[in-house]
Design a protein around this motif. Structure first.
Motif, PDB file in Angstrom:
ATOM      1  N   GLY A  62       0.680  -1.534  -0.214  1.00 58.08           N
ATOM      2  CA  GLY A  62       0.266   0.416   0.140  1.00 58.08           C
ATOM      3  C   GLY A  62       0.768   1.390  -0.340  1.00 58.08           C
ATOM      4  O   GLY A  62       0.735   2.111  -0.723  1.00 58.08           O
ATOM      5  N   ALA A  63       1.837   1.745   1.040  1.00 55.99           N
ATOM      6  CA  ALA A  63       2.619   2.320   1.213  1.00 55.99           C
ATOM      7  C   ALA A  63       3.217   2.730  -0.663  1.00 55.99           C
ATOM      8  O   ALA A  63       3.404   3.880  -0.623  1.00 55.99           O
ATOM      9  N   ALA A  64       3.877   1.354  -0.647  1.00 58.21           N
ATOM     10  CA  ALA A  64       4.918   1.813  -2.463  1.00 58.21           C
ATOM     11  C   ALA A  64       3.423   2.325  -3.385  1.00 58.21           C
ATOM     12  O   ALA A  64       4.019   2.730  -4.109  1.00 58.21           O
ATOM     13  N   LEU A  65       2.589   2.014  -3.758  1.00 58.77           N
ATOM     14  CA  LEU A  65       1.497   2.281  -4.233  1.00 58.77           C
ATOM     15  C   LEU A  65       1.089   3.243  -4.720  1.00 58.77           C
ATOM     16  O   LEU A  65       1.304   4.315  -5.483  1.00 58.77           O
ATOM     17  N   LEU A  66       1.208   4.421  -3.427  1.00 61.04           N
ATOM     18  CA  LEU A  66       0.834   5.822  -3.121  1.00 61.04           C
ATOM     19  C   LEU A  66       2.252   6.417  -3.255  1.00 61.04           C
ATOM     20  O   LEU A  66       2.024   7.104  -3.688  1.00 61.04           O
ATOM     21  N   SER A  67       3.380   6.167  -3.042  1.00 63.61           N
ATOM     22  CA  SER A  67       4.541   7.003  -3.309  1.00 63.61           C
ATOM     23  C   SER A  67       4.163   6.589  -4.870  1.00 63.61           C
ATOM     24  O   SER A  67       5.098   8.220  -4.996  1.00 63.61           O
ATOM     25  N   ARG A  68       4.265   6.868  -5.541  1.00 63.55           N
ATOM     26  CA  ARG A  68       4.015   6.840  -7.096  1.00 63.55           C
ATOM     27  C   ARG A  68       2.563   8.024  -7.642  1.00 63.55           C
ATOM     28  O   ARG A  68       3.533   8.812  -7.986  1.00 63.55           O
ATOM     29  N   PHE A  69       2.208   8.549  -6.154  1.00 65.09           N
ATOM     30  CA  PHE A  69       1.698   9.311  -6.807  1.00 65.09           C
ATOM     31  C   PHE A  69       1.720  10.829  -6.121  1.00 65.09           C
ATOM     32  O   PHE A  69       1.329  11.352  -6.492  1.00 65.09           O
ATOM     33  N   ALA A  70       2.588  10.971  -5.685  1.00 69.80           N
ATOM     34  CA  ALA A  70       3.525  11.880  -4.909  1.00 69.80           C
ATOM     35  C   ALA A  70       5.099  12.114  -5.044  1.00 69.80           C
ATOM     36  O   ALA A  70       5.844  11.551  -3.984  1.00 69.80           O
ATOM     37  N   TYR A  71       5.130  12.916  -6.161  1.00 66.31           N
ATOM     38  CA  TYR A  71       6.613  13.007  -6.727  1.00 66.31           C
ATOM     39  C   TYR A  71       7.620  13.320  -5.308  1.00 66.31           C
ATOM     40  O   TYR A  71       8.372  12.877  -5.428  1.00 66.31           O
ATOM     41  N   LYS A  72       7.614  15.118  -4.565  1.00 70.36           N
ATOM     42  CA  LYS A  72       7.755  15.370  -4.150  1.00 70.36           C
ATOM     43  C   LYS A  72       7.504  13.958  -2.587  1.00 70.36           C
ATOM     44  O   LYS A  72       9.095  14.420  -2.037  1.00 70.36           O
ATOM     45  N   ALA A  73       6.392  14.030  -2.163  1.00 71.62           N
ATOM     46  CA  ALA A  73       6.812  12.785  -1.273  1.00 71.62           C
ATOM     47  C   ALA A  73       7.748  11.883  -1.495  1.00 71.62           C
ATOM     48  O   ALA A  73       9.100  11.026  -0.386  1.00 71.62           O
ATOM     49  N   GLY A  74       7.751  11.414  -2.638  1.00 74.50           N
ATOM     50  CA  GLY A  74       8.897   9.932  -3.012  1.00 74.50           C
ATOM     51  C   GLY A  74      10.218  10.266  -2.863  1.00 74.50           C
ATOM     52  O   GLY A  74      10.946   9.424  -2.249  1.00 74.50           O
ATOM     53  N   VAL A  75      10.234  11.743  -3.279  1.00 74.83           N
ATOM     54  CA  VAL A  75      11.994  12.682  -3.232  1.00 74.83           C
ATOM     55  C   VAL A  75      12.473  12.312  -1.966  1.00 74.83           C
ATOM     56  O   VAL A  75      13.257  11.328  -1.241  1.00 74.83           O
ATOM     57  N   PHE A  76      11.556  13.046  -1.004  1.00 77.63           N
ATOM     58  CA  PHE A  76      11.200  12.652   0.269  1.00 77.63           C
ATOM     59  C   PHE A  76      11.920  11.845   1.042  1.00 77.63           C
ATOM     60  O   PHE A  76      12.632  11.334   1.454  1.00 77.63           O
ATOM     61  N   LEU A  77      11.303  10.563   1.397  1.00 79.35           N
ATOM     62  CA  LEU A  77      11.115   8.870   1.098  1.00 79.35           C
ATOM     63  C   LEU A  77      12.617   8.767   0.507  1.00 79.35           C
ATOM     64  O   LEU A  77      13.269   8.118   1.520  1.00 79.35           O
ATOM     65  N   ILE A  78      13.136   9.104  -1.110  1.00 78.97           N
ATOM     66  CA  ILE A  78      14.182   8.034  -0.998  1.00 78.97           C
ATOM     67  C   ILE A  78      15.631   8.875  -0.194  1.00 78.97           C
ATOM     68  O   ILE A  78      16.182   8.383   0.321  1.00 78.97           O
ATOM     69  N   GLY A  79      14.784  10.555   0.171  1.00 78.51           N
ATOM     70  CA  GLY A  79      16.263  11.135   0.777  1.00 78.51           C
ATOM     71  C   GLY A  79      16.449  10.830   2.669  1.00 78.51           C
ATOM     72  O   GLY A  79      17.493  10.167   2.945  1.00 78.51           O
ATOM     73  N   ALA A  80      14.897  10.207   2.824  1.00 73.86           N
ATOM     74  CA  ALA A  80      14.686  10.122   4.343  1.00 73.86           C
ATOM     75  C   ALA A  80      15.294   8.391   4.304  1.00 73.86           C
ATOM     76  O   ALA A  80      16.160   7.544   5.354  1.00 73.86           O
ATOM     77  N   PHE A  81      14.984   7.245   3.404  1.00 76.69           N
ATOM     78  CA  PHE A  81      15.609   6.288   3.506  1.00 76.69           C
ATOM     79  C   PHE A  81      17.068   6.336   3.774  1.00 76.69           C
ATOM     80  O   PHE A  81      17.318   5.151   4.298  1.00 76.69           O
ATOM     81  N   ALA A  82      17.995   7.104   2.590  1.00 75.42           N
ATOM     82  CA  ALA A  82      18.822   6.890   3.313  1.00 75.42           C
ATOM     83  C   ALA A  82      19.988   8.313   3.947  1.00 75.42           C
ATOM     84  O   ALA A  82      20.695   7.413   4.579  1.00 75.42           O
ATOM     85  N   GLY A  83      18.956   8.916   4.489  1.00 74.38           N
ATOM     86  CA  GLY A  83      19.229   9.260   5.609  1.00 74.38           C
ATOM     87  C   GLY A  83      19.637   8.669   6.752  1.00 74.38           C
ATOM     88  O   GLY A  83      20.298   8.652   8.161  1.00 74.38           O
ATOM     89  N   ALA A  84      18.524   7.314   6.719  1.00 76.23           N
ATOM     90  CA  ALA A  84      17.907   6.625   8.140  1.00 76.23           C
ATOM     91  C   ALA A  84      18.732   5.891   7.952  1.00 76.23           C
ATOM     92  O   ALA A  84      19.831   5.243   9.341  1.00 76.23           O
ATOM     93  N   ALA A  85      19.414   5.180   6.894  1.00 78.16           N
ATOM     94  CA  ALA A  85      20.987   4.852   6.634  1.00 78.16           C
ATOM     95  C   ALA A  85      21.887   5.325   7.298  1.00 78.16           C
ATOM     96  O   ALA A  85      23.225   4.645   7.521  1.00 78.16           O
TER      97      ALA A  85
END
Length: 204
Positions: A62-85
């Motif tokens: 569900g989260a993966a499908l929702l991320s497709r429709f929110a480009y800016k949120a997707g960019v933030f999530l990619i950055g956040a994933f890298a930041g968490a790592a």
């Protein structure tokens, strides 16, 4: 044993795709990374039952499908994933007592890098996907190459949920702590290589 191999190989394949093709396959990589992140969080919050595994998978999808429709949120999530790592690796290099603040360090790092990703979008898509992929690739690849016997001992026959949980806990915990410096160097090298490969393929 087959579930152990599936878990490790899947993480390595996802990591390689994100690291070297993250920009070109942004939405696919984004969906996969969001799924992996949410799935692992949901799985760790569950009780290890097949129902908990199904719920974790459903929430991740569900989260993966929702991320497709929110480009800016997707960019933030990619950055956040890298930041968490990045926060995780930093916490592993700090003195032992700092490990009690692991969640806080990862959360702060995730927010800061996520916000920076919004500011420098294109660069951070490459850098964020490369780093997030490099983290998966380095940790799981090194674990598979150096701790095959230890990983095999964690496999629980006929219990994929238990196997996934045991592997995740071992790789992100004792293994990463014992190999923090090696993993940091490997992650940096793979991230740099991933950024260059993504830039080169984008110009083809």
């Amino acid at each position: 044993m087959e579930f152990m191999l599936l878990y490790i190989v899947a993480n390595i394949a996802i990591g390689a795709a994100a690291c070297f093709f993250g920009k070109r396959l942004f939405y696919i990589v984004l969906g996969i990374l969001v799924f992996v992140g949410v799935f692992n969080i949901a799985l760790s919050a569950g009780d290890g039952s097949p129902v908990a595994l199904g719920i974790a998978a459903a929430v991740g999808i569900g989260a993966a499908l929702l991320s497709r429709f929110a480009y800016k949120a997707g960019v933030f999530l990619i950055g956040a994933f890298a930041g968490a790592a990045l926060g995780f690796l930093i916490a592993m290099l700090l003195p032992g007592e700092a490990s009690s603040y692991l969640v806080i360090i990862m959360a702060v790092s995730a927010v800061l890098v996520g916000l920076a990703a919004l500011r420098w979008c294109d660069l951070f898509i490459r850098l964020g996907t490369a780093y997030a992929g490099a983290t998966l690739l380095a940790t799981n690849g090194l674990a598979l190459a150096t701790k095959w016997v230890a990983l095999a001992d964690l496999a629980i026959p006929g219990n994929p949920t238990g196997t996934f949980e045991a592997l995740s806990a071992y790789i992100s915990g004792p293994f990463s702590e014992a190999n923090a410096q090696t993993l940091l160097i490997a992650t940096i090298v793979l991230t740099v290589a991933g950024v260059f490969v993504q830039k080169a393929t984008a110009e083809d």
